[in-house]
Write a protein that holds these residues in place. Structure first.
Motif, PDB file in Angstrom:
ATOM      1  N   VAL A  13       0.832  -1.211   0.000  1.00 56.22           N
ATOM      2  CA  VAL A  13       0.000   0.000   0.000  1.00 56.22           C
ATOM      3  C   VAL A  13       0.868   1.264   0.000  1.00 56.22           C
ATOM      4  O   VAL A  13       0.584   2.223  -0.714  1.00 56.22           O
ATOM      5  N   TYR A  14       1.950   1.257   0.797  1.00 55.96           N
ATOM      6  CA  TYR A  14       2.706   2.499   0.980  1.00 55.96           C
ATOM      7  C   TYR A  14       4.027   2.605   0.221  1.00 55.96           C
ATOM      8  O   TYR A  14       4.653   3.672   0.253  1.00 55.96           O
ATOM      9  N   LEU A  15       4.437   1.528  -0.461  1.00 50.86           N
ATOM     10  CA  LEU A  15       5.728   1.584  -1.158  1.00 50.86           C
ATOM     11  C   LEU A  15       5.823   2.730  -2.177  1.00 50.86           C
ATOM     12  O   LEU A  15       6.813   3.473  -2.183  1.00 50.86           O
ATOM     13  N   PRO A  16       4.804   2.934  -3.043  1.00 51.51           N
ATOM     14  CA  PRO A  16       4.918   4.049  -4.000  1.00 51.51           C
ATOM     15  C   PRO A  16       5.081   5.406  -3.302  1.00 51.51           C
ATOM     16  O   PRO A  16       5.880   6.234  -3.743  1.00 51.51           O
ATOM     17  N   ALA A  17       4.356   5.598  -2.208  1.00 53.72           N
ATOM     18  CA  ALA A  17       4.467   6.871  -1.475  1.00 53.72           C
ATOM     19  C   ALA A  17       5.870   7.016  -0.882  1.00 53.72           C
ATOM     20  O   ALA A  17       6.462   8.099  -0.923  1.00 53.72           O
ATOM     21  N   MET A  18       6.410   5.921  -0.373  1.00 56.21           N
ATOM     22  CA  MET A  18       7.750   5.985   0.222  1.00 56.21           C
ATOM     23  C   MET A  18       8.802   6.254  -0.853  1.00 56.21           C
ATOM     24  O   MET A  18       9.738   7.030  -0.633  1.00 56.21           O
ATOM     25  N   VAL A  19       8.624   5.636  -2.007  1.00 59.73           N
ATOM     26  CA  VAL A  19       9.565   5.861  -3.114  1.00 59.73           C
ATOM     27  C   VAL A  19       9.466   7.314  -3.595  1.00 59.73           C
ATOM     28  O   VAL A  19      10.485   7.968  -3.839  1.00 59.73           O
ATOM     29  N   SER A  20       8.251   7.823  -3.679  1.00 62.09           N
ATOM     30  CA  SER A  20       8.054   9.216  -4.105  1.00 62.09           C
ATOM     31  C   SER A  20       8.650  10.197  -3.107  1.00 62.09           C
ATOM     32  O   SER A  20       9.058  11.294  -3.463  1.00 62.09           O
ATOM     33  N   ASN A  21       8.700   9.792  -1.867  1.00 60.72           N
ATOM     34  CA  ASN A  21       9.258  10.663  -0.840  1.00 60.72           C
ATOM     35  C   ASN A  21      10.794  10.595  -0.835  1.00 60.72           C
ATOM     36  O   ASN A  21      11.452  11.599  -0.564  1.00 60.72           O
ATOM     37  N   ALA A  22      11.331   9.421  -1.174  1.00 62.66           N
ATOM     38  CA  ALA A  22      12.781   9.222  -1.062  1.00 62.66           C
ATOM     39  C   ALA A  22      13.558   9.647  -2.310  1.00 62.66           C
ATOM     40  O   ALA A  22      14.657  10.196  -2.196  1.00 62.66           O
ATOM     41  N   THR A  23      13.010   9.389  -3.490  1.00 63.16           N
ATOM     42  CA  THR A  23      13.793   9.609  -4.718  1.00 63.16           C
ATOM     43  C   THR A  23      14.156  11.071  -5.007  1.00 63.16           C
ATOM     44  O   THR A  23      15.211  11.298  -5.615  1.00 63.16           O
ATOM     45  N   PRO A  24      13.372  12.081  -4.602  1.00 62.33           N
ATOM     46  CA  PRO A  24      13.788  13.461  -4.879  1.00 62.33           C
ATOM     47  C   PRO A  24      15.106  13.828  -4.205  1.00 62.33           C
ATOM     48  O   PRO A  24      15.763  14.792  -4.604  1.00 62.33           O
ATOM     49  N   LEU A  55       9.864  17.007  -7.598  1.00 59.62           N
ATOM     50  CA  LEU A  55       8.452  16.644  -7.739  1.00 59.62           C
ATOM     51  C   LEU A  55       8.270  15.671  -8.906  1.00 59.62           C
ATOM     52  O   LEU A  55       7.606  14.639  -8.787  1.00 59.62           O
ATOM     53  N   ILE A  56       8.903  15.988 -10.042  1.00 54.85           N
ATOM     54  CA  ILE A  56       8.780  15.143 -11.239  1.00 54.85           C
ATOM     55  C   ILE A  56       9.400  13.764 -10.990  1.00 54.85           C
ATOM     56  O   ILE A  56       8.791  12.734 -11.287  1.00 54.85           O
ATOM     57  N   VAL A  57      10.608  13.769 -10.417  1.00 53.82           N
ATOM     58  CA  VAL A  57      11.303  12.506 -10.132  1.00 53.82           C
ATOM     59  C   VAL A  57      10.467  11.643  -9.179  1.00 53.82           C
ATOM     60  O   VAL A  57      10.300  10.433  -9.384  1.00 53.82           O
ATOM     61  N   GLY A  58       9.911  12.275  -8.143  1.00 53.15           N
ATOM     62  CA  GLY A  58       9.110  11.546  -7.159  1.00 53.15           C
ATOM     63  C   GLY A  58       7.873  10.903  -7.779  1.00 53.15           C
ATOM     64  O   GLY A  58       7.586   9.730  -7.536  1.00 53.15           O
ATOM     65  N   ILE A  59       7.142  11.654  -8.579  1.00 52.35           N
ATOM     66  CA  ILE A  59       5.934  11.113  -9.215  1.00 52.35           C
ATOM     67  C   ILE A  59       6.310   9.993 -10.180  1.00 52.35           C
ATOM     68  O   ILE A  59       5.694   8.928 -10.207  1.00 52.35           O
TER      69      ILE A  59
END
Ligand code: CTP
Ligand code: MG
Length: 167
Positions: A13-24, A55-59
């Motif tokens: 459930v939360y992996l995409p959100a965590m990746v979006s938060n970490a990759t920027p 923002l772009i990288v995270g999305i």
């Protein structure tokens, strides 16, 4: 929900959100979202830590990760809901920075709870708005995973010399 295992389901459930938060984080310098503007209190609106590139990288990475398993699960609506969670994570992080600046905390300064959970609350808000029913246990286990991961990743980054402070 997906596998019946609470921890695995929580991560799904939360992996995409965590990746979006970490990759920027890999964007060292970019175009500030606030374009360098100063708020009425004389401080930056958001600061240099929130960029358009980030923002772009995270999305982008959040969506790639969510697509990789929602397609396997054959759950296409979930792909859109997880995209919403990625967006929510990034928005929550931006709101967190806005609040930090209003409190007089500089970019990269420490704000307990806000630093760790701003993206998580944003992700949950948009997940709910997208029609995803969040189980209370998944929410609580997710919060614990986020807090533990935050401590571990920041310590490792500090030891590797990627960060100047261990938080
Ligand atoms: N980042 C970015 N764009 C975003 C979010 C994060 O470029 N939308 C990058 C920045 O380089 C930022 C790093 O990821 O420094 C780590 O993010 P975060 O910890 O949220 O930022 P801080 O530098 O701690 O700034 P703030 O005090 O505003 O949270
Ligand atoms: Mg930070």
């Amino acid at each position: 929900m997906f596998t019946g295992n609470l921890v695995i389901d929580t991560i799904l459930v939360y992996l995409p959100a965590m990746v979006s938060n970490a990759t920027p984080t890999f964007i060292r310098r970019g175009t500030p979202l606030d374009k360098g503007k100063i708020f009425i209190d004389g401080r930056r609106v958001l600061g240099d830590g929130k960029t358009i590139e980030g923002l772009i990288v995270g999305i982008y990475f959040g969506f790639i990760v969510s697509l990789s398993y929602t397609i396997v699960l054959g759950h296409y609506i979930l792909a859109l809901q997880l995209l919403a969670s990625s967006l929510g994570a990034l928005i929550g992080d931006i709101i967190g920075s806005f609040i930090k600046r209003r409190m007089g905390i500089p970019r990269g300064g420490r704000a307990l709870v806000l630093d760790q959970l701003d993206f998580y609350l944003g992700a949950n808000a948009l997940l709910l708005a997208s029609g995803f029913k969040i189980n209370i246990w998944i929410f609580l286990v997710g919060a614990i995973i986020v807090l533990v991961l935050h401590i571990i990743t920041n310590r490792v980054a500090y030891m590797l010399g990627l960060k100047n402070v261990p938080w």
